[in-house]
Design a protein around this motif. Structure first.
Motif, PDB file in Angstrom:
ATOM      1  N   ASP A 176      10.037   5.662  -1.443  1.00 64.62           N
ATOM      2  CA  ASP A 176       9.087   4.753  -2.109  1.00 64.62           C
ATOM      3  C   ASP A 176       9.728   3.424  -2.500  1.00 64.62           C
ATOM      4  O   ASP A 176       9.106   2.360  -2.379  1.00 64.62           O
ATOM      5  N   ASP A 177      10.963   3.467  -2.968  1.00 65.72           N
ATOM      6  CA  ASP A 177      11.631   2.217  -3.343  1.00 65.72           C
ATOM      7  C   ASP A 177      11.820   1.316  -2.129  1.00 65.72           C
ATOM      8  O   ASP A 177      11.739   0.081  -2.234  1.00 65.72           O
ATOM      9  N   GLU A 178      12.069   1.914  -0.963  1.00 72.41           N
ATOM     10  CA  GLU A 178      12.229   1.130   0.263  1.00 72.41           C
ATOM     11  C   GLU A 178      10.888   0.544   0.698  1.00 72.41           C
ATOM     12  O   GLU A 178      10.821  -0.597   1.172  1.00 72.41           O
ATOM     13  N   LYS A 179       9.806   1.302   0.538  1.00 75.51           N
ATOM     14  CA  LYS A 179       8.483   0.776   0.867  1.00 75.51           C
ATOM     15  C   LYS A 179       8.121  -0.390  -0.044  1.00 75.51           C
ATOM     16  O   LYS A 179       7.542  -1.387   0.408  1.00 75.51           O
ATOM     17  N   LEU A 180       8.466  -0.269  -1.317  1.00 82.35           N
ATOM     18  CA  LEU A 180       8.219  -1.362  -2.258  1.00 82.35           C
ATOM     19  C   LEU A 180       8.993  -2.604  -1.830  1.00 82.35           C
ATOM     20  O   LEU A 180       8.450  -3.719  -1.823  1.00 82.35           O
ATOM     21  N   ALA A 181      10.249  -2.418  -1.478  1.00 76.73           N
ATOM     22  CA  ALA A 181      11.066  -3.548  -1.036  1.00 76.73           C
ATOM     23  C   ALA A 181      10.502  -4.167   0.237  1.00 76.73           C
ATOM     24  O   ALA A 181      10.503  -5.397   0.400  1.00 76.73           O
ATOM     25  N   ALA A 182       9.999  -3.326   1.151  1.00 76.25           N
ATOM     26  CA  ALA A 182       9.405  -3.828   2.392  1.00 76.25           C
ATOM     27  C   ALA A 182       8.147  -4.640   2.091  1.00 76.25           C
ATOM     28  O   ALA A 182       7.904  -5.693   2.701  1.00 76.25           O
ATOM     29  N   LEU A 183       7.329  -4.151   1.160  1.00 71.06           N
ATOM     30  CA  LEU A 183       6.122  -4.889   0.762  1.00 71.06           C
ATOM     31  C   LEU A 183       6.480  -6.233   0.151  1.00 71.06           C
ATOM     32  O   LEU A 183       5.855  -7.256   0.441  1.00 71.06           O
ATOM     33  N   GLN A 184       7.475  -6.244  -0.718  1.00 70.21           N
ATOM     34  CA  GLN A 184       7.871  -7.488  -1.374  1.00 70.21           C
ATOM     35  C   GLN A 184       8.463  -8.476  -0.369  1.00 70.21           C
ATOM     36  O   GLN A 184       8.246  -9.689  -0.483  1.00 70.21           O
ATOM     37  N   GLY A 234       3.122  -3.667  -6.822  1.00 68.95           N
ATOM     38  CA  GLY A 234       3.562  -2.928  -5.645  1.00 68.95           C
ATOM     39  C   GLY A 234       3.514  -1.426  -5.858  1.00 68.95           C
ATOM     40  O   GLY A 234       3.053  -0.673  -5.002  1.00 68.95           O
ATOM     41  N   ARG A 235       3.979  -0.989  -7.014  1.00 67.81           N
ATOM     42  CA  ARG A 235       3.969   0.452  -7.293  1.00 67.81           C
ATOM     43  C   ARG A 235       2.534   0.958  -7.478  1.00 67.81           C
ATOM     44  O   ARG A 235       2.220   2.104  -7.135  1.00 67.81           O
TER      45      ARG A 235
END
Length: 236
Positions: A170-178, A193-194
């Motif tokens: 999930d943290d990687e998906k958040l970083a990808a979104l950002q 994002g979360r």
């Protein structure tokens, strides 16, 4: 995408401008895979690469990125998503080995279709005879777990390097979104994002599509991305 075949001109496929290696956020464990795809696009690696992972796991982004990378280097490329195989002919594959890079996406979509299986098998053989051509193939499962009826095709798919695309935390998906938001000049706060991760399907394709929509909504309404604004626009 450079076109060296008249058949390519009528193929209903468009490479997104924003799906490159620079815009791809790699999950832990995928660095070697990405390096291999880049090298393959450059023509300096294994002649064939097979990558597999679930639907909407980022496989298509990487295939687009490989073609874009080859094109940036002045090399010819061809991208074919076999999810559309019912609307095209296996004859489309004839002569592709004359190109520098071929990317065949969702190859397992043609499992159980004899003409297509034989055409992909023949393509592998022709590519093997042309040292200037590289082939990248993707599927949702490893070749050994596929449902192809042609055993020799499975064998060909195991000729080169095989990679499993590792899923994102999930943290990687958040970083990808950002990262994607920043590339669009949009600020995506962590709490927003979360919120998206918790309220939507967690695959990146869905998340990116929603982010693109929110980007347009933000411009139209001249508002920043906040949880209340996102709730309003997405009716959550």
């Amino acid at each position: 995408m450079k076109s060296n075949s008249p058949l390519q001109l009528s193929l209903p496929v468009h490479l997104p401008d924003d799906e490159t290696f620079n815009s791809y956020y790699p999950a832990a464990g995928n660095d070697e895979l990405i390096q291999s795809l880049q090298a393959c696009a450059e023509g300096v690696a294994e002649q064939s690469v097979f990558l597999w992972g679930p639907v909407k796991s980022g496989r298509t982004h990487l295939m687009h990125a490989a073609c874009a990378h080859a094109n940036d280097l002045g090399r010819s490329s061809f991208y074919l998503p076999l999810g559309i195989h019912a609307s095209i002919s296996p004859e489309l594959l004839e002569g592709l080995e004359q190109l520098d890079l071929i990317c065949i996406d969702d190859v397992d979509a043609i499992a159980g279709h004899p003409l297509w299986e034989e055409a992909i098998f023949d393509l592998y053989n022709r590519v093997a005879e042309n040292s200037n051509c590289s082939l990248i193939v993707s599927a949702s499962v490893a070749p050994s777990d596929s449902e192809f009826a042609l055993p020799d095709l499975i064998s060909r798919m195991q000729w080169g390097i095989n990679y499993q695309l590792q899923p994102m935390a999930d943290d990687e998906k958040l970083a990808a979104l950002q990262r994607r938001a920043a590339m669009r000049g949009l600020q995506l706060p962590e709490d927003v994002g979360r919120f998206l991760l918790n309220r939507l399907a967690r695959d990146l394709r869905t998340l990116f599509d929603v982010l693109d929509r929110l980007d347009k909504d933000s411009l139209v309404h001249k508002r920043k991305l906040t949880i209340p604004f996102v709730k309003e626009m997405l009716r959550l």
